[in-house]
Design a protein around this motif. Structure first.
Motif, PDB file in Angstrom:
ATOM      1  N   ILE A  82      -2.212 -13.647   4.079  1.00 40.57           N
ATOM      2  CA  ILE A  82      -2.374 -12.669   3.303  1.00 40.57           C
ATOM      3  C   ILE A  82      -3.633 -12.774   2.406  1.00 40.57           C
ATOM      4  O   ILE A  82      -3.803 -14.152   1.759  1.00 40.57           O
ATOM      5  N   ARG A  83      -4.631 -11.985   2.426  1.00 42.81           N
ATOM      6  CA  ARG A  83      -5.873 -12.421   1.626  1.00 42.81           C
ATOM      7  C   ARG A  83      -5.933 -11.658   0.237  1.00 42.81           C
ATOM      8  O   ARG A  83      -6.743 -12.032  -0.621  1.00 42.81           O
ATOM      9  N   ALA A  84      -5.370 -10.551  -0.029  1.00 45.30           N
ATOM     10  CA  ALA A  84      -5.297  -9.999  -1.391  1.00 45.30           C
ATOM     11  C   ALA A  84      -4.005  -9.163  -1.472  1.00 45.30           C
ATOM     12  O   ALA A  84      -3.288  -8.725  -0.557  1.00 45.30           O
ATOM     13  N   VAL A  85      -3.723  -9.190  -2.641  1.00 48.12           N
ATOM     14  CA  VAL A  85      -2.370  -8.257  -3.025  1.00 48.12           C
ATOM     15  C   VAL A  85      -2.929  -7.068  -3.925  1.00 48.12           C
ATOM     16  O   VAL A  85      -3.522  -7.337  -4.951  1.00 48.12           O
ATOM     17  N   VAL A  86      -2.631  -5.867  -3.636  1.00 55.56           N
ATOM     18  CA  VAL A  86      -3.108  -4.598  -4.718  1.00 55.56           C
ATOM     19  C   VAL A  86      -1.601  -4.099  -5.181  1.00 55.56           C
ATOM     20  O   VAL A  86      -0.840  -4.088  -4.347  1.00 55.56           O
ATOM     21  N   LEU A  87      -1.509  -4.176  -6.485  1.00 57.46           N
ATOM     22  CA  LEU A  87      -0.292  -3.687  -7.084  1.00 57.46           C
ATOM     23  C   LEU A  87      -0.572  -2.435  -8.025  1.00 57.46           C
ATOM     24  O   LEU A  87      -1.444  -2.484  -8.892  1.00 57.46           O
ATOM     25  N   ASN A  88       0.348  -1.613  -7.933  1.00 56.85           N
ATOM     26  CA  ASN A  88       0.022  -0.505  -9.029  1.00 56.85           C
ATOM     27  C   ASN A  88       1.453  -0.120  -9.809  1.00 56.85           C
ATOM     28  O   ASN A  88       2.436  -0.161  -9.253  1.00 56.85           O
ATOM     29  N   SER A  89       1.145  -0.003 -11.031  1.00 53.36           N
ATOM     30  CA  SER A  89       2.428   0.689 -11.804  1.00 53.36           C
ATOM     31  C   SER A  89       2.175   2.185 -11.856  1.00 53.36           C
ATOM     32  O   SER A  89       0.997   2.831 -11.459  1.00 53.36           O
ATOM     33  N   ALA A 106      -4.030   3.530   3.437  1.00 57.73           N
ATOM     34  CA  ALA A 106      -5.376   3.909   2.888  1.00 57.73           C
ATOM     35  C   ALA A 106      -5.509   2.867   1.678  1.00 57.73           C
ATOM     36  O   ALA A 106      -6.538   2.699   1.598  1.00 57.73           O
ATOM     37  N   THR A 107      -4.583   2.627   0.925  1.00 52.13           N
ATOM     38  CA  THR A 107      -4.850   1.614  -0.018  1.00 52.13           C
ATOM     39  C   THR A 107      -5.275   0.382   0.697  1.00 52.13           C
ATOM     40  O   THR A 107      -6.128  -0.383  -0.012  1.00 52.13           O
ATOM     41  N   ALA A 108      -4.402  -0.014   1.278  1.00 55.82           N
ATOM     42  CA  ALA A 108      -4.740  -1.597   2.064  1.00 55.82           C
ATOM     43  C   ALA A 108      -5.928  -1.522   2.840  1.00 55.82           C
ATOM     44  O   ALA A 108      -6.808  -2.394   2.600  1.00 55.82           O
ATOM     45  N   GLU A 109      -6.302  -0.421   3.413  1.00 51.94           N
ATOM     46  CA  GLU A 109      -7.586  -0.030   4.139  1.00 51.94           C
ATOM     47  C   GLU A 109      -8.800  -0.286   2.986  1.00 51.94           C
ATOM     48  O   GLU A 109      -9.930  -0.941   3.235  1.00 51.94           O
ATOM     49  N   HIS A 110      -8.500   0.468   1.971  1.00 49.84           N
ATOM     50  CA  HIS A 110      -9.712   0.476   1.083  1.00 49.84           C
ATOM     51  C   HIS A 110      -9.980  -0.881   0.362  1.00 49.84           C
ATOM     52  O   HIS A 110     -11.290  -1.575   0.024  1.00 49.84           O
ATOM     53  N   VAL A 111      -8.869  -1.830   0.066  1.00 56.81           N
ATOM     54  CA  VAL A 111      -9.119  -2.960  -0.443  1.00 56.81           C
ATOM     55  C   VAL A 111      -9.835  -3.926   0.512  1.00 56.81           C
ATOM     56  O   VAL A 111     -10.410  -4.518   0.100  1.00 56.81           O
ATOM     57  N   GLY A 112      -9.281  -3.592   1.943  1.00 54.92           N
ATOM     58  CA  GLY A 112     -10.138  -4.679   3.066  1.00 54.92           C
ATOM     59  C   GLY A 112     -11.383  -4.002   2.862  1.00 54.92           C
ATOM     60  O   GLY A 112     -12.302  -5.096   2.929  1.00 54.92           O
ATOM     61  N   VAL A 117     -12.350  -7.757   4.030  1.00 52.92           N
ATOM     62  CA  VAL A 117     -11.082  -8.489   4.938  1.00 52.92           C
ATOM     63  C   VAL A 117     -10.295  -7.608   5.788  1.00 52.92           C
ATOM     64  O   VAL A 117     -10.373  -6.378   5.569  1.00 52.92           O
ATOM     65  N   PRO A 118      -9.697  -8.068   6.677  1.00 59.94           N
ATOM     66  CA  PRO A 118      -8.699  -6.974   7.650  1.00 59.94           C
ATOM     67  C   PRO A 118      -7.717  -6.379   6.469  1.00 59.94           C
ATOM     68  O   PRO A 118      -6.892  -6.992   5.597  1.00 59.94           O
ATOM     69  N   ALA A 119      -7.594  -5.083   6.945  1.00 60.54           N
ATOM     70  CA  ALA A 119      -6.459  -4.267   5.978  1.00 60.54           C
ATOM     71  C   ALA A 119      -5.315  -4.959   6.248  1.00 60.54           C
ATOM     72  O   ALA A 119      -4.217  -4.813   5.290  1.00 60.54           O
ATOM     73  N   THR A 120      -4.958  -5.433   7.463  1.00 63.72           N
ATOM     74  CA  THR A 120      -3.581  -6.013   7.897  1.00 63.72           C
ATOM     75  C   THR A 120      -3.424  -7.278   7.247  1.00 63.72           C
ATOM     76  O   THR A 120      -2.177  -7.938   7.308  1.00 63.72           O
TER      77      THR A 120
END
Lengths: 403, 403
Positions: A82-89, A106-112, A117-120
């Motif tokens: 895991i290269r990144a974690v996106v969290l929303n409240s 789509a959220t993971a892809e946007h962060v990637g 970095v890969p969305a996966t």
């Protein structure tokens, strides 16, 4: 453990190799921060996670669980990176069907995309009301803002952006033997066995691998978050992640890593208990002389979940009969003889050998912390389960949540 | 069923062969009635009972369970014969050690003495606070007073004397095919699976035998009291007795007897639900298209016990996400696919195929009765579990109970 004033490199950015941010994307009507981003800059990206055991689980759980599945990996992609974690409240993205899962992807892809970095390798966590789609335009633009705000000292901002009914941001960190472990948590009320309605991200700059991280995290959660039992309700979104950057260059023995991760989880768990919705009491239920640790946990949990026990504590009533009645509801496999059980509350043994002990008027329950000691006189094992009382404020907060 | 105005031969004295009384012995500080006596004048004395499955059970449960053990009997005395039931409110006689059991035996012996029947055919039931000895002098003199007050029309007095936090006395009766079944119940709040904190005495003038009565009573309780789940807490004292005098001379087919006993138990269960401590809602959770009836009950019970669901109903909030999350916590053995579940509240299908259905604002939860329909789309079986909401008044009543 340094339970530091949360400034500077704190929480998820206490360990080297991590940056974080927390910003306001507009998901919450209150206008408070609602999107957090945690980025692992490496050099390593090993990760592990534990998740809700609820059979109804949210889209981000479905996604993130795949990322950290150790072993052969999913769709040919090796798990545990895991290269990144996106969290929303502001929205749980649970019970939102295939469209909700598409939103998570789509959220993971946007962060990637913004990080390159890969969305996966991007974990997603959401918390808030179940059964409503996320406003994706707001969330995606919020991710852009969070990317721009990433900072070495962003740990507190990230912890703040994941709050829902929490009244305080929760961070912890510990440094020893040349490596650091830090973390953040959100969750207040709805704490439950097998995890709470809770999002937790723990980071370390130790050098490790997914299997070792998985073992350390499971041991840590087993004796910390798993033994919080605020209202017995298990969430659709519970997620605890452990990310290792390797930035310290130190490869600790698994015992040292487990000890440090457990210390951070214990600190965060205590903060969750202290901030549980509408609670006036923090109750530690210590069960001793059980035949097995599982027996001790089962007894503690049965007492922790009993509404009559919980309301009695709210009323500052040392009603040990309700405690004994709750013990009596555990499965037949749990070994005890009701005529041998002793119960003490705050040091006063008000039940002795299953019957009347010292005068209940000797028990002082005016303080916030309460200690229940249940001696089963059956074996040598021990466990402590913690919970809160059931108060008017709990009813108020939870009856008004979605309206 | 005649849900009669409770005067005349009502409740436990609706059936021929029974007299009853309810008097004030002084066990309650309030000065309200607290001792009831039910006498079977025969010609037959067949009986059956079902009891709490709590492993911590009160002295009167230990005693009375022995009396109705069918099969070889206890200590050479054939089981299944009861000539009288003495019931007290104002004290549970639970967790009172060997002395408490001696008190129960002395109570049975005293009733046997005044009635001229064997003590081993006198059932004892107690309800009230756990962990305190009964004031035996008051209780024994109260038994004398109750004996003097025995009457063919004493059913309502008896039902009144067993009330604790109940706001109304609970009686029911049904006559058909030449025999009558009647009963009384106490219990408000603390209703739970595998029985409630509840005392129930059902009488009939049918001719029967202990094994038939046992079968009829178990079937009746399985689909009535066992599916009330007010707060998930199981009592140390739960007792349901069925006594048959044979005074009608009619020996009904077991099906007719079971139907009549079930009708009386269903009526009493509905009264218990309506009088649950501090409740503002009566919630029926109907689970349909389960693979087995046990699956349907497990799903219904999981929802019924969930504090977040219960507080949402108190807040008149059709929060179906909490319902789905509660469904998700049932054991792995329960068959369902979360992506197929439909949930309707008061006729509005707010969750469809595990996701968002009709607009939640269409649901009207202002009334006292609420209906939740959970369609698992897994099989053909159905069950309904009933519960109450979790209200401020529940917290208030239960936090102040023993003080």
């Amino acid at each position: 453990m340094s339970h530091a004033v949360p400034t500077g490199r704190t929480g998820v950015t206490a360990a080297g190799g991590f940056r974080a941010a927390g910003i306001t994307a507009g998901l919450k009507a209150s206008g408070k921060p609602d999107v957090a981003l945690v980025v692992n800059d490496g050099p390593r990206f090993d990760a592990a996670g534990v998740f809700t055991s609820n059979r109804v689980f949210a889209a981000p759980v479905r996604w993130t669980r795949q990322l950290v599945s150790t072993g052969p990996g999913v769709d040919g992609v090796p798990g545990g990176a895991i290269r990144a974690v996106v969290l929303n409240s502001g929205g749980a993205n649970a019970c939102t069907g295939p469209e909700g899962f598409d939103d998570t992807v789509a959220t993971a892809e946007h962060v990637g995309s913004v990080l390159g970095v890969p969305a996966t390798e991007v974990a997603v966590c959401s918390t808030g009301l179940i059964g409503e789609r996320l406003p994706m335009d707001l969330l995606l633009s919020g991710i852009g803002a969070a990317h721009g705000a990433l900072a070495d000292e962003g740990g507190l901002d990230a912890a703040t952006a994941i709050m829902t009914t929490d009244t305080v941001a929760k961070t912890a960190q510990v440094s020893a033997h040349g490596f650091t472990v830090g973390g953040m948590a959100k969750g207040a009320g709805m704490l439950a066995p097998g995890l709470a309605t809770m999002l937790v991200v723990v980071t370390t700059d130790a050098v490790s691998d997914p299997a070792t991280l998985d073992a350390a995290l499971r041991q840590a959660t087993r004796v910390t978050f798993d033994r919080l039992d605020s209202d017995g309700a298990m969430s659709t979104n519970d997620t605890v992640l452990l990310l290792a950057s390797g930035a310290s260059g130190v490869t600790p023995p698994v015992e040292d890593l487990t000890t440090a991760v457990t210390a951070v989880c214990a600190d965060l768990a205590a903060q969750l208990l202290a901030d549980a919705e509408g609670a006036t009491k923090e109750i530690a239920i210590e069960v001793v002389h059980a035949v097995t640790e599982d027996d001790a946990v089962a007894v503690g949990r049965s007492v922790a979940r009993n509404n009559l026990v919980k309301t009695a504590f709210f009323g500052q009533d040392p009603n040990w009969g309700r405690i004994l009645a709750a013990v009596g509801t555990v499965p037949e496999t749990v070994v005890f003889d009701a005529d041998l059980i002793d119960v003490s509350i705050n040091g006063v043994q008000i039940c002795r050998a299953g019957g009347v002990g010292e005068d209940r008027s000797l028990v002082d329950l005016t303080g916030r912390k309460a200690h229940v000691l249940i001696d089963l006189h059956a074996g040598t094992e021990t466990a402590t389960v913690t919970t809160n009382d059931l108060s008017h404020a709990y009813v108020h907060e939870n009856s008004a949540y979605s309206t």
